[in-house]
Motif scaffolding. Structure first.
Motif, PDB file in Angstrom:
ATOM      1  N   LEU A 269     -65.049  -3.926 -20.350  1.00 50.11           N
ATOM      2  CA  LEU A 269     -64.534  -2.642 -20.792  1.00 50.11           C
ATOM      3  C   LEU A 269     -63.027  -2.727 -21.009  1.00 50.11           C
ATOM      4  O   LEU A 269     -62.353  -3.585 -20.438  1.00 50.11           O
ATOM      5  CB  LEU A 269     -64.848  -1.557 -19.769  1.00 50.11           C
ATOM      6  CG  LEU A 269     -66.327  -1.335 -19.435  1.00 50.11           C
ATOM      7  CD1 LEU A 269     -66.458  -0.210 -18.414  1.00 50.11           C
ATOM      8  CD2 LEU A 269     -67.135  -1.025 -20.687  1.00 50.11           C
ATOM      9  N   THR A 270     -62.486  -1.826 -21.808  1.00 51.34           N
ATOM     10  CA  THR A 270     -61.055  -1.810 -22.050  1.00 51.34           C
ATOM     11  C   THR A 270     -60.311  -1.272 -20.830  1.00 51.34           C
ATOM     12  O   THR A 270     -60.912  -0.709 -19.904  1.00 51.34           O
ATOM     13  CB  THR A 270     -60.700  -0.933 -23.260  1.00 51.34           C
ATOM     14  OG1 THR A 270     -61.001   0.430 -22.944  1.00 51.34           O
ATOM     15  CG2 THR A 270     -61.463  -1.367 -24.503  1.00 51.34           C
ATOM     16  N   VAL A 271     -59.016  -1.445 -20.853  1.00 53.71           N
ATOM     17  CA  VAL A 271     -58.172  -0.902 -19.785  1.00 53.71           C
ATOM     18  C   VAL A 271     -58.391   0.607 -19.671  1.00 53.71           C
ATOM     19  O   VAL A 271     -58.605   1.140 -18.574  1.00 53.71           O
ATOM     20  CB  VAL A 271     -56.689  -1.210 -20.074  1.00 53.71           C
ATOM     21  CG1 VAL A 271     -55.774  -0.381 -19.175  1.00 53.71           C
ATOM     22  CG2 VAL A 271     -56.417  -2.697 -19.899  1.00 53.71           C
ATOM     23  N   ARG A 272     -58.374   1.287 -20.782  1.00 55.55           N
ATOM     24  CA  ARG A 272     -58.550   2.740 -20.784  1.00 55.55           C
ATOM     25  C   ARG A 272     -59.918   3.138 -20.233  1.00 55.55           C
ATOM     26  O   ARG A 272     -60.036   4.096 -19.455  1.00 55.55           O
ATOM     27  CB  ARG A 272     -58.366   3.288 -22.200  1.00 55.55           C
ATOM     28  CG  ARG A 272     -58.411   4.806 -22.286  1.00 55.55           C
ATOM     29  CD  ARG A 272     -58.134   5.298 -23.705  1.00 55.55           C
ATOM     30  NE  ARG A 272     -58.161   6.747 -23.762  1.00 55.55           N
ATOM     31  CZ  ARG A 272     -57.158   7.541 -23.438  1.00 55.55           C
ATOM     32  NH1 ARG A 272     -56.006   7.005 -23.039  1.00 55.55           N
ATOM     33  NH2 ARG A 272     -57.258   8.853 -23.506  1.00 55.55           N
ATOM     34  N   GLU A 273     -60.947   2.407 -20.607  1.00 48.30           N
ATOM     35  CA  GLU A 273     -62.290   2.715 -20.121  1.00 48.30           C
ATOM     36  C   GLU A 273     -62.392   2.496 -18.614  1.00 48.30           C
ATOM     37  O   GLU A 273     -63.054   3.272 -17.908  1.00 48.30           O
ATOM     38  CB  GLU A 273     -63.321   1.868 -20.869  1.00 48.30           C
ATOM     39  CG  GLU A 273     -63.516   2.309 -22.316  1.00 48.30           C
ATOM     40  CD  GLU A 273     -64.289   1.300 -23.144  1.00 48.30           C
ATOM     41  OE1 GLU A 273     -64.806   1.688 -24.201  1.00 48.30           O
ATOM     42  OE2 GLU A 273     -64.364   0.108 -22.749  1.00 48.30           O
ATOM     43  N   ASN A 274     -61.737   1.455 -18.106  1.00 49.84           N
ATOM     44  CA  ASN A 274     -61.711   1.227 -16.668  1.00 49.84           C
ATOM     45  C   ASN A 274     -61.047   2.395 -15.945  1.00 49.84           C
ATOM     46  O   ASN A 274     -61.524   2.839 -14.896  1.00 49.84           O
ATOM     47  CB  ASN A 274     -60.961  -0.068 -16.351  1.00 49.84           C
ATOM     48  CG  ASN A 274     -61.858  -1.299 -16.290  1.00 49.84           C
ATOM     49  OD1 ASN A 274     -62.378  -1.649 -15.233  1.00 49.84           O
ATOM     50  ND2 ASN A 274     -62.051  -1.934 -17.425  1.00 49.84           N
TER      51      ASN A 274
END
Length: 235
Positions: free
Chosen positions: A92-97
């Motif tokens: 997952l992306t940083v934002r999704e995390n």
């Protein structure tokens, strides 16, 4: 804020914690020091509801008994855990995390505001907001793990070996950020093998060995008793 009394945890027949008791006051940073296998990580997992505790164990947050609650309920009560080894979601992306860290929250505006606060604390994460977390460096992943935990707006932040596996320059940077989090009024229970780092940021210290608290006291006193601490840490 946090009161742990007579905490016992077993893995099969092996007793990992043998009646540990400790307290963490509002707005304080408390460190738990110990060598590998001393029971430090088990302590944080027990508080987080990730391992079962004995019937006589008590874990109270602001006077409310939380031992025996499932992990999601404990997060909802205000405890957030940054695990050893970071355990981010690499695909997952940083934002999704970060959004996963706020999964119990419904205030969309507040979530976005807190995400921006995390980006202010760790500007590198903002630069990599749409990058897959698994491609980040070790230090960046630790920044992400801490930020993900902060996204739940915790009353108490549990940090498990935040310096592990990082180069010295990155360790210093991470601890500078932990100090900033402390200045924001976040209460923390910190588990570390690196005694020097933990002592510089903590108010109070417990030393654990073989699943038992062997020493405790104000961090400033431990700074004067390094040889005593080393005797229990084995280094």
């Amino acid at each position: 804020m946090l009161e742990v009394n007579s905490l016992k945890v077993k893995y099969g027949r092996a007793e990992a914690l043998k009646g540990v008791s400790l307290t963490v006051g509002q707005g304080k940073v408390v460190a738990v020091l110990g060598s590998n296998g001393a029971g430090k990580s088990t302590l944080l997992k027990a508080i987080s509801g990730l391992v079962p505790v004995s019937k006589e164990s008590s874990i109270r947050l602001n006077g409310e008994e939380i031992s025996g609650l499932p992990p999601d309920k404990i997060v909802a009560k205000g405890i957030s855990y940054v695990p050893e080894g970071r355990k981010i979601f690499p695909g997952l992306t940083v934002r999704e995390n970060l959004r996963i860290g706020a999964y119990l929250r419904q205030d969309k505006k507040g979530i976005e505001e807190d995400m921006e606060r995390c980006y202010e604390l760790f500007p590198r994460l903002k630069e990599r907001s749409n990058q897959r977390a698994g491609t980040l460096s070790g230090g960046e992943q630790q920044m992400l793990a801490i930020s993900r935990a902060l996204m739940s707006k915790p009353k108490l932040l549990l940090l498990d070996e935040p310096s592990m596996g990082l180069a010295p320059v990155l360790v210093e940077r991470i601890y500078e950020k932990i100090a900033q989090i402390r200045e924001q009024g976040v209460t923390m229970l910190l588990v570390e093998q690196n005694a020097n780092l933990a002592l510089t940021i903590s108010d109070y210290v417990y030393v654990i060995a073989n699943g038992e608290i062997k020493l405790q006291g104000a961090a400033k006193d431990f700074l004067r008793e390094r040889d005593l601490v080393k005797a229990y840490l084995g280094s």
